[in-house]
Design a protein around this motif. Structure first.
Motif, PDB file in Angstrom:
ATOM      1  N   UNK A  95       0.828  -1.218   0.000  1.00  0.00           N
ATOM      2  CA  UNK A  95       0.000   0.000   0.000  1.00  0.00           C
ATOM      3  C   UNK A  95       0.857   1.262   0.000  1.00  0.00           C
ATOM      4  N   UNK A  96       1.986   1.216   0.735  1.00  0.00           N
ATOM      5  CA  UNK A  96       2.879   2.377   0.765  1.00  0.00           C
ATOM      6  C   UNK A  96       3.388   2.737  -0.625  1.00  0.00           C
ATOM      7  N   UNK A  97       3.623   1.723  -1.450  1.00  0.00           N
ATOM      8  CA  UNK A  97       4.102   1.981  -2.815  1.00  0.00           C
ATOM      9  C   UNK A  97       3.099   2.878  -3.542  1.00  0.00           C
ATOM     10  N   UNK A  98       1.819   2.610  -3.345  1.00  0.00           N
ATOM     11  CA  UNK A  98       0.771   3.387  -4.014  1.00  0.00           C
ATOM     12  C   UNK A  98       0.663   4.790  -3.424  1.00  0.00           C
ATOM     13  N   UNK A  99       0.672   4.875  -2.106  1.00  0.00           N
ATOM     14  CA  UNK A  99       0.509   6.173  -1.438  1.00  0.00           C
ATOM     15  C   UNK A  99       1.717   7.085  -1.733  1.00  0.00           C
ATOM     16  N   UNK A 106       1.601  15.361  -5.725  1.00  0.00           N
ATOM     17  CA  UNK A 106       0.982  16.369  -4.878  1.00  0.00           C
ATOM     18  C   UNK A 106      -0.437  16.045  -4.450  1.00  0.00           C
ATOM     19  N   UNK A 107      -0.776  14.762  -4.477  1.00  0.00           N
ATOM     20  CA  UNK A 107      -2.125  14.354  -4.080  1.00  0.00           C
ATOM     21  C   UNK A 107      -2.182  14.248  -2.547  1.00  0.00           C
ATOM     22  N   UNK A 108      -3.259  14.730  -1.958  1.00  0.00           N
ATOM     23  CA  UNK A 108      -3.354  14.744  -0.500  1.00  0.00           C
ATOM     24  C   UNK A 108      -3.372  13.314   0.063  1.00  0.00           C
ATOM     25  N   UNK A 109      -2.940  13.185   1.305  1.00  0.00           N
ATOM     26  CA  UNK A 109      -2.879  11.890   1.985  1.00  0.00           C
ATOM     27  C   UNK A 109      -4.230  11.187   1.971  1.00  0.00           C
ATOM     28  N   UNK A 113      -4.976   7.708   0.100  1.00  0.00           N
ATOM     29  CA  UNK A 113      -5.423   6.549   0.861  1.00  0.00           C
ATOM     30  C   UNK A 113      -6.651   5.894   0.274  1.00  0.00           C
ATOM     31  N   UNK A 114      -7.631   6.735  -0.040  1.00  0.00           N
ATOM     32  CA  UNK A 114      -8.885   6.225  -0.615  1.00  0.00           C
ATOM     33  C   UNK A 114      -8.636   5.562  -1.950  1.00  0.00           C
ATOM     34  N   UNK A 115      -7.834   6.234  -2.781  1.00  0.00           N
ATOM     35  CA  UNK A 115      -7.574   5.720  -4.117  1.00  0.00           C
ATOM     36  C   UNK A 115      -6.787   4.410  -4.042  1.00  0.00           C
ATOM     37  N   UNK A 116      -5.815   4.354  -3.136  1.00  0.00           N
ATOM     38  CA  UNK A 116      -5.024   3.135  -2.971  1.00  0.00           C
ATOM     39  C   UNK A 116      -5.947   1.976  -2.572  1.00  0.00           C
ATOM     40  N   UNK A 117      -6.821   2.230  -1.604  1.00  0.00           N
ATOM     41  CA  UNK A 117      -7.733   1.173  -1.156  1.00  0.00           C
ATOM     42  C   UNK A 117      -8.639   0.715  -2.299  1.00  0.00           C
ATOM     43  N   UNK A 118      -9.116   1.687  -3.065  1.00  0.00           N
ATOM     44  CA  UNK A 118      -9.996   1.367  -4.192  1.00  0.00           C
ATOM     45  C   UNK A 118      -9.292   0.433  -5.172  1.00  0.00           C
ATOM     46  N   UNK A 151      -2.579   6.031  -9.860  1.00  0.00           N
ATOM     47  CA  UNK A 151      -2.762   6.786  -8.614  1.00  0.00           C
ATOM     48  C   UNK A 151      -2.979   8.287  -8.823  1.00  0.00           C
ATOM     49  N   UNK A 152      -2.416   8.861  -9.885  1.00  0.00           N
ATOM     50  CA  UNK A 152      -2.616  10.310 -10.108  1.00  0.00           C
ATOM     51  C   UNK A 152      -3.737  10.561 -11.112  1.00  0.00           C
TER      52      UNK A 152
END
Ligand code: ADP
Ligand code: ADP
Length: 226
Positions: A95-99, A106-109, A113-118, A151-152
């Motif tokens: 998950x850290x790789x994605x975040x 410059x995407x907010x935490x 997080x939400x996008x990574x989980x999705x 992710x972006x």
């Protein structure tokens, strides 16, 4: 709108080998496009240049009308890239790789997080999210590469042999996923060895051989010739 425009691209490698001779093609926004051709034709070199991973010798590339030379940052904002080789840190948490990737843009935490989980859920990586990337199977690593590239929220996704070495069942589920994000509006360009893959996914194709485009047409027109 053109998602990608490639004009008179040439590449001579450091050893003097002329991998691309004069490559030109366009990809319309919303398209699902395949770059086909035999091994060594120049597909990876072309995508490598578009992805800024390989330096070109001549020519012009623009992504959503942003020239890759003069507006590189803007061009790269629109571009998600899935290279053939796994290039994440195998010891980093999945998950850290994605975040972390989202952070580079410059995407907010919270959004990251939400996008990574999705994507972890969508791509069948949820159970593995807290482990190191090296614990993933080959197919899972490939899906992690795809999740990271998304992710972006790029408008254009480029994949070099996304299902190489993946078994047919998993390949089908990856096709479904790619089709879904294409329907949702993401333009996709891929290279593939599997004609079946291009056939079931792609609307338009370019065939490259010995560093030249030998055909640029719709998938339907190509199939009618075969
Ligand atoms: P560039 O011209 O883009 O700087 P180089 O010619 O310096 O590229 O090569 C980049 C890397 O690719 C080098 O590490 C080189 O060893 C490696 N390489 C050389 N020949 C090949 C080949 N035929 N296929 C894939 N990689 C190669
Ligand atoms: P494809 O993706 O269609 O299989 P590539 O773009 O990987 O083709 O390679 C095109 C040609 O360029 C091949 O002949 C390959 O050996 C050569 N090549 C690729 N990378 C390098 C490099 N770094 N240095 C020298 N030659 C290379």
């Amino acid at each position: 709108t053109l998602a990608l425009s490639v004009k008179n691209l040439r590449k001579t490698y450091g050893n003097g080998f002329e991998a691309l001779k004069d490559i030109s093609f366009d990809v319309e926004e919303g398209d699902f496009f395949a770059l086909l051709g035999p091994n060594g034709a120049g597909k990876s070199t072309t995508l490598g240049i578009v992805s800024s991973l390989v330096n070109k010798s001549a020519g012009e590339v623009s992504v959503f009308n942003h020239d890759l030379d003069t507006e590189k940052t803007k061009a790269k904002m629109h571009l998600g890239v899935v290279p053939q080789e796994f290039n994440f840190n195998m010891f980093e948490n999945v998950k850290d790789i994605l975040v972390t990737q989202a952070g580079y843009y410059g995407i907010s935490k919270g959004v990251a997080n939400e996008r990574a989980d999705y994507y972890l859920k969508q791509l069948g990586l949820w159970e593995k999210r807290n482990g190191a990337a090296r614990m993933l199977s080959g197919g899972m690593k490939r899906r992690l590469m795809i999740a990271r590239a998304l992710m972006h929220d790029p408008k254009l996704l480029i994949l070099d042999e996304p299902t190489a070495g993946v078994d047919i069942e998993l390949r089908r589920s990856m096709w479904d996923f790619l089709q879904e994000i294409n329907r949702a509006g993401t333009t996709i360009i891929l290279t593939t060895h599997y004609l079946e893959e291009a056939e079931s996914l792609c609307r338009n194709i370019a065939i490259i051989d010995h560093g030249k485009i030998v055909q640029n047409t719709s998938m339907r027109a190509l199939l009618e010739q075969l």
